[in-house]
Scaffold this motif. Structure first.
Motif, PDB file in Angstrom:
ATOM      1  N   ILE A 191      -6.395   4.936 -19.873  1.00 11.25           N
ATOM      2  CA  ILE A 191      -6.927   5.056 -18.516  1.00 11.25           C
ATOM      3  C   ILE A 191      -6.056   6.020 -17.723  1.00 11.25           C
ATOM      4  O   ILE A 191      -4.843   5.853 -17.636  1.00 11.25           O
ATOM      5  N   ASP A 192      -6.686   7.017 -17.144  1.00 13.10           N
ATOM      6  CA  ASP A 192      -5.963   8.056 -16.414  1.00 13.10           C
ATOM      7  C   ASP A 192      -6.534   8.161 -14.997  1.00 13.10           C
ATOM      8  O   ASP A 192      -7.631   8.688 -14.801  1.00 13.10           O
ATOM      9  N   PRO A 193      -5.818   7.665 -13.973  1.00  9.03           N
ATOM     10  CA  PRO A 193      -6.332   7.707 -12.604  1.00  9.03           C
ATOM     11  C   PRO A 193      -6.571   9.111 -12.068  1.00  9.03           C
ATOM     12  O   PRO A 193      -7.247   9.272 -11.047  1.00  9.03           O
ATOM     13  N   SER A 194      -6.027  10.126 -12.727  1.00  2.74           N
ATOM     14  CA  SER A 194      -6.215  11.486 -12.227  1.00  2.74           C
ATOM     15  C   SER A 194      -7.561  12.082 -12.638  1.00  2.74           C
ATOM     16  O   SER A 194      -7.942  13.132 -12.137  1.00  2.74           O
ATOM     17  N   ILE A 195      -8.297  11.419 -13.537  1.00  2.00           N
ATOM     18  CA  ILE A 195      -9.612  11.913 -13.947  1.00  2.00           C
ATOM     19  C   ILE A 195     -10.569  11.817 -12.760  1.00  2.00           C
ATOM     20  O   ILE A 195     -10.701  10.743 -12.155  1.00  2.00           O
ATOM     21  N   PRO A 196     -11.251  12.897 -12.390  1.00  2.00           N
ATOM     22  CA  PRO A 196     -12.176  12.845 -11.253  1.00  2.00           C
ATOM     23  C   PRO A 196     -13.294  11.831 -11.480  1.00  2.00           C
ATOM     24  O   PRO A 196     -13.690  11.576 -12.624  1.00  2.00           O
ATOM     25  N   PRO A 197     -13.825  11.237 -10.415  1.00  2.00           N
ATOM     26  CA  PRO A 197     -14.936  10.287 -10.554  1.00  2.00           C
ATOM     27  C   PRO A 197     -16.156  10.944 -11.188  1.00  2.00           C
ATOM     28  O   PRO A 197     -16.404  12.137 -11.011  1.00  2.00           O
ATOM     29  N   ALA A 213       0.862  -1.175   0.000  1.00  2.00           N
ATOM     30  CA  ALA A 213       0.000   0.000   0.000  1.00  2.00           C
ATOM     31  C   ALA A 213       0.897   1.223   0.000  1.00  2.00           C
ATOM     32  O   ALA A 213       1.952   1.232   0.637  1.00  2.00           O
ATOM     33  N   ASN A 214       0.485   2.265  -0.724  1.00  2.00           N
ATOM     34  CA  ASN A 214       1.311   3.464  -0.789  1.00  2.00           C
ATOM     35  C   ASN A 214       0.440   4.717  -0.754  1.00  2.00           C
ATOM     36  O   ASN A 214      -0.795   4.627  -0.703  1.00  2.00           O
ATOM     37  N   ASN A 215       1.093   5.876  -0.792  1.00  2.00           N
ATOM     38  CA  ASN A 215       0.392   7.157  -0.695  1.00  2.00           C
ATOM     39  C   ASN A 215       0.189   7.840  -2.040  1.00  2.00           C
ATOM     40  O   ASN A 215      -0.163   9.014  -2.086  1.00  2.00           O
ATOM     41  N   ASP A 216       0.386   7.105  -3.135  1.00  2.96           N
ATOM     42  CA  ASP A 216       0.274   7.677  -4.473  1.00  2.96           C
ATOM     43  C   ASP A 216      -1.147   7.467  -5.012  1.00  2.96           C
ATOM     44  O   ASP A 216      -1.520   6.339  -5.335  1.00  2.96           O
ATOM     45  N   PRO A 217      -1.960   8.533  -5.122  1.00  2.00           N
ATOM     46  CA  PRO A 217      -3.340   8.382  -5.609  1.00  2.00           C
ATOM     47  C   PRO A 217      -3.425   7.799  -7.007  1.00  2.00           C
ATOM     48  O   PRO A 217      -4.476   7.288  -7.404  1.00  2.00           O
ATOM     49  N   LEU A 218      -2.347   7.860  -7.783  1.00  2.00           N
ATOM     50  CA  LEU A 218      -2.362   7.342  -9.145  1.00  2.00           C
ATOM     51  C   LEU A 218      -1.971   5.869  -9.213  1.00  2.00           C
ATOM     52  O   LEU A 218      -2.029   5.267 -10.279  1.00  2.00           O
ATOM     53  N   SER A 219      -1.578   5.294  -8.083  1.00  4.98           N
ATOM     54  CA  SER A 219      -1.139   3.900  -8.059  1.00  4.98           C
ATOM     55  C   SER A 219      -2.314   2.950  -7.834  1.00  4.98           C
ATOM     56  O   SER A 219      -3.244   3.265  -7.091  1.00  4.98           O
ATOM     57  N   THR A 230      -9.283  -5.641 -16.019  1.00  6.00           N
ATOM     58  CA  THR A 230      -8.646  -4.424 -15.527  1.00  6.00           C
ATOM     59  C   THR A 230      -8.766  -4.376 -14.014  1.00  6.00           C
ATOM     60  O   THR A 230      -9.873  -4.365 -13.480  1.00  6.00           O
ATOM     61  N   ILE A 231      -7.645  -4.329 -13.313  1.00  6.97           N
ATOM     62  CA  ILE A 231      -7.679  -4.447 -11.861  1.00  6.97           C
ATOM     63  C   ILE A 231      -7.611  -3.096 -11.159  1.00  6.97           C
ATOM     64  O   ILE A 231      -7.518  -3.040  -9.948  1.00  6.97           O
ATOM     65  N   GLU A 232      -7.659  -2.005 -11.907  1.00  6.75           N
ATOM     66  CA  GLU A 232      -7.645  -0.683 -11.292  1.00  6.75           C
ATOM     67  C   GLU A 232      -8.976  -0.413 -10.587  1.00  6.75           C
ATOM     68  O   GLU A 232     -10.019  -0.971 -10.949  1.00  6.75           O
ATOM     69  N   ARG A 233      -8.953   0.425  -9.547  1.00  6.64           N
ATOM     70  CA  ARG A 233     -10.140   0.754  -8.767  1.00  6.64           C
ATOM     71  C   ARG A 233     -10.117   2.235  -8.411  1.00  6.64           C
ATOM     72  O   ARG A 233      -9.104   2.913  -8.562  1.00  6.64           O
ATOM     73  N   ARG A 234     -11.226   2.713  -7.904  1.00  6.97           N
ATOM     74  CA  ARG A 234     -11.307   4.059  -7.341  1.00  6.97           C
ATOM     75  C   ARG A 234     -11.175   3.966  -5.823  1.00  6.97           C
ATOM     76  O   ARG A 234     -11.556   2.951  -5.218  1.00  6.97           O
ATOM     77  N   PRO A 235     -10.673   5.010  -5.168  1.00  6.53           N
ATOM     78  CA  PRO A 235     -10.666   5.009  -3.701  1.00  6.53           C
ATOM     79  C   PRO A 235     -12.073   4.825  -3.147  1.00  6.53           C
ATOM     80  O   PRO A 235     -13.062   5.286  -3.750  1.00  6.53           O
TER      81      PRO A 235
END
Length: 330
Positions: free
Chosen positions: A212-218, A134-140, A229-234
């Motif tokens: 896919i860009d994790p910085s795009i707001p929900p 686990a890390n502190n990078d919102p894009l990870s 695709t294993i990416e998720r939102r907080p």
């Protein structure tokens, strides 16, 4: 033999059947290769676990695809494992408003000295797995606020048991009846566990993977996605359900404690049902998985709160815990 004793017996039997999972869980031959969780970290996780509980007043409802009562089933493609619906009654309980996060899950794994077990070096780099950090990078993908994908059922169950041991409250994985009752706002006729019962899917993952860009707001009110695709939102990125719960539709699919049986609804106890006492197929034991929108299922109603299916205990999925106490947790 009592029901609880039978349950323990079959859990032990399953550990023998799923050799890989049990070795990962309980093997002690490997030395600790990382820092253990601190008292402060453990206190923070357990405090949040208690603070994030939502009390669910018990009641009676129709468990299963109630669309058939109107002549229009909500789930199709021969998914008869939730039809016909059955009337059941649940005692009151509390459930976590959030799916368990990477950050909290890693504190548990570090405290029980198993964080080092789930790494790329240990072989967890195949499709569908992430290194368990686990890390502190919102894009990870491993941002600490994103929902965890437990490497197997036993670790999800173990996390809730760990909370019970640390807090003194009866934490556990939810039964599938508890899960559906909460997802449907105490048994209401809703298709999705969102703010208004509809699906307005976040466009985040609805594009080629390279874009896919994790910085795009929900956007929208839930995240359903491609199963590869294993990416998720907080957790908490979308509006809560009327009951105050987040991501019971989308983000990650969630374990329940019930053994999977395609005919389970024909044999359930009407009061606090728990499913079969043992695996229907001991050679391939499966637990019930709910929220198939969290696995990328979109067609034939598979993304609705009514969809149920079984997955092997070695499958990687999300989860949240309940507290089986009839009054709100103070």
């Amino acid at each position: 033999m009592s029901k609880s004793a039978r349950s323990i017996h079959w859990r032990l039997a399953v550990f023998g059947i799923t050799v890989t999972a049990s070795l990962l869980l309980w093997g002690c031959s490997k030395p600790n290769t990382g820092p253990r969780a601190t008292t402060s970290e453990i206190h923070d996780v357990t405090r949040k676990a208690l603070d994030n509980l939502v009390f669910v007043e018990g009641g009676t409802f129709m468990l299963g695809d109630i669309g058939v009562l109107k002549g229009r089933p909500y789930t199709g493609l021969n998914d008869d494992n939730n039809k016909p619906p059955v009337e059941v009654t649940l005692d009151s309980y509390s459930i976590s408003k959030y799916e368990t996060t990477w950050g909290d899950f890693m504190v548990y794994l570090r405290d029980v000295n198993r964080a080092h077990t789930y790494t790329v070096e240990a072989g967890f780099s195949r499709a569908g797995w992430l290194p368990f950090t686990a890390n502190n990078d919102p894009l990870s993908p491993n941002y600490f606020k994103k929902p965890a994908r437990s490497p197997n059922y036993q670790e999800a169950e173990g996390y809730c048991a760990w909370l019970a041991d640390k807090t003194g409250h009866p934490f556990a994985l939810p039964t599938e009846a508890q899960w559906e009752f909460a997802a449907r706002n105490r048994g209401q006729d809703v298709l999705y566990a969102t703010d208004d019962g509809t699906k307005r899917n976040d466009a985040y993952l609805q594009r080629p993977k390279q874009y896919i860009d994790p910085s795009i707001p929900p956007s929208g009110n839930m995240l359903s996605h491609a199963s590869t695709t294993i990416e998720r939102r907080p957790v908490g990125s979308y509006p809560p359900s009327p009951l105050g719960l987040y991501d019971m539709s989308g983000n990650v699919a969630e374990w329940t404690q019930d053994w999977y049986d395609v005919n389970a609804y024909q044999h359930l106890d009407p009061h606090n049902p728990h499913g079969p006492d043992k695996p229907v197929h001991p050679e391939k034991p499966e637990k019930v998985l709910r929220d198939w929108a969290g696995r990328g299922s979109h067609i034939a109603g598979h993304g609705t709160v009514f969809m149920r299916w079984g997955k092997p205990l070695t499958s990687s999925n999300g989860f949240r815990c309940v507290v089986n106490q009839g009054t709100p947790v103070e």
